[in-house]
Design an enzyme around this catalytic site. Structure first.
Site, short mmCIF file in Angstrom:
data_model
loop_
_atom_site.label_atom_id
_atom_site.label_comp_id
_atom_site.label_asym_id
_atom_site.label_seq_id
_atom_site.Cartn_x
_atom_site.Cartn_y
_atom_site.Cartn_z
N LYS A 103 1.67 -4.32 -3.76
CA LYS A 103 0.41 -4.63 -3.02
C LYS A 103 -0.95 -3.78 -4.04
O LYS A 103 -1.73 -4.49 -4.42
CB LYS A 103 0.44 -3.88 -1.70
CG LYS A 103 -1.10 -4.29 -1.00
CD LYS A 103 -0.96 -3.53 0.39
CE LYS A 103 -1.69 -2.18 -0.16
NZ LYS A 103 -2.18 -1.18 1.17
N ASP A 132 -1.80 -6.46 2.96
CA ASP A 132 -1.60 -5.16 3.60
C ASP A 132 -1.53 -5.45 5.06
O ASP A 132 -0.90 -6.50 5.44
CB ASP A 132 -3.23 -4.55 3.20
CG ASP A 132 -4.26 -5.18 4.19
OD1 ASP A 132 -4.08 -6.23 4.68
OD2 ASP A 132 -5.26 -4.37 4.23
#
Ligand code: SF4
Length: 220
Positions: free
Chosen positions: A127, A146
């Site tokens: 991420k 997220d």
């Protein structure tokens, strides 16, 4: 929702993208930074912490340690004190210093520009790597997933996976690659303002007619 072909899902995704683009035309990364090194550090600090809080500590942090080389030589207790309010500060201090050392020693002081290299940097999982590549370098190797993107991808029936990586793979199949970066920014804004976790504000949501989530609090 009935079984949907990939083609139908892509068409539906296109409609969602159009609404997001119109609703959040200026959505961008909310972490203050002026280069890829600063964004990498800020993104590591943002784990389990708000961007607003991170933005409070980074000015002094970057004033004292303006480069990866400077951060690599920082004393851990000093780092911990500077980032204490972001939570999990001991682990985060180790991560940002580990990241700075790796960048200094193996990448000539420059944050690398590929996902494969970035995920070898301490504290930079997929991420974080996608955030840095997308925001600092404009490179879309993946989609940032997220907590907001994960939740909303499920609510909009764009993904079913139970891990961030599975959801990312599903999103990469239905989103055009030139939308991978902006889609995440817009969905994160949507998740913060409207499609909140506990009680989504469906009566204010521009995507309401395209959403069949069982979490909906209102239907037109
Ligand atoms: S209609 Fe409600 S659940 Fe669906 S995307 Fe909008 S806010 Fe989220």
């Amino acid at each position: 929702m009935a079984k949907e072909s990939l083609e139908a899902k892509k068409q539906r995704t296109g409609k969602i993208i159009a609404v997001l683009k119109k609703t959040y035309p200026d959505a961008h990364c909310a972490l203050n930074h002026s280069n890829a090194y600063e964004l990498l550090v800020a993104t590591i600090l943002s784990a389990q912490c708000t961007d607003v809080r991170v933005n409070m500590v980074t000015p002094e942090l970057f004033r004292r340690f303006p480069t990866a080389a400077a951060m690599a030589k920082a004393k851990l207790p000093e780092l911990e004190e500077l980032i204490r309010t972001t939570g999990f500060f001991r682990n985060k201090a180790k991560s940002i210093q580990g990241a700075a050392k790796k960048i200094t020693e193996q990448f000539g002081g420059e944050v690398p520009k590929t996902l494969a290299e970035l995920i070898t940097v301490p504290g930079a999982a997929r991420k974080t790597a996608n955030v840095v590549l997308g925001v600092s370098y404009g490179l879309a190797e993946g989609v940032v997933v997220d907590t907001h993107v994960f939740r909303i991808a499920h609510r909009l029936s764009l993904a079913k996976g139970d891990t961030a990586q599975a959801v990312e793979q599903e999103l990469m199949k239905v989103l055009p690659q030139d939308r991978w970066i902006s889609f995440s920014h817009q969905v994160i804004h949507h998740g913060r303002q409207i499609c909140i976790a506990r009680k989504p504000k469906c009566e204010q949501c521009n995507l309401e007619q395209l959403c069949h989530s069982k979490d909906k609090t209102w239907s037109s």
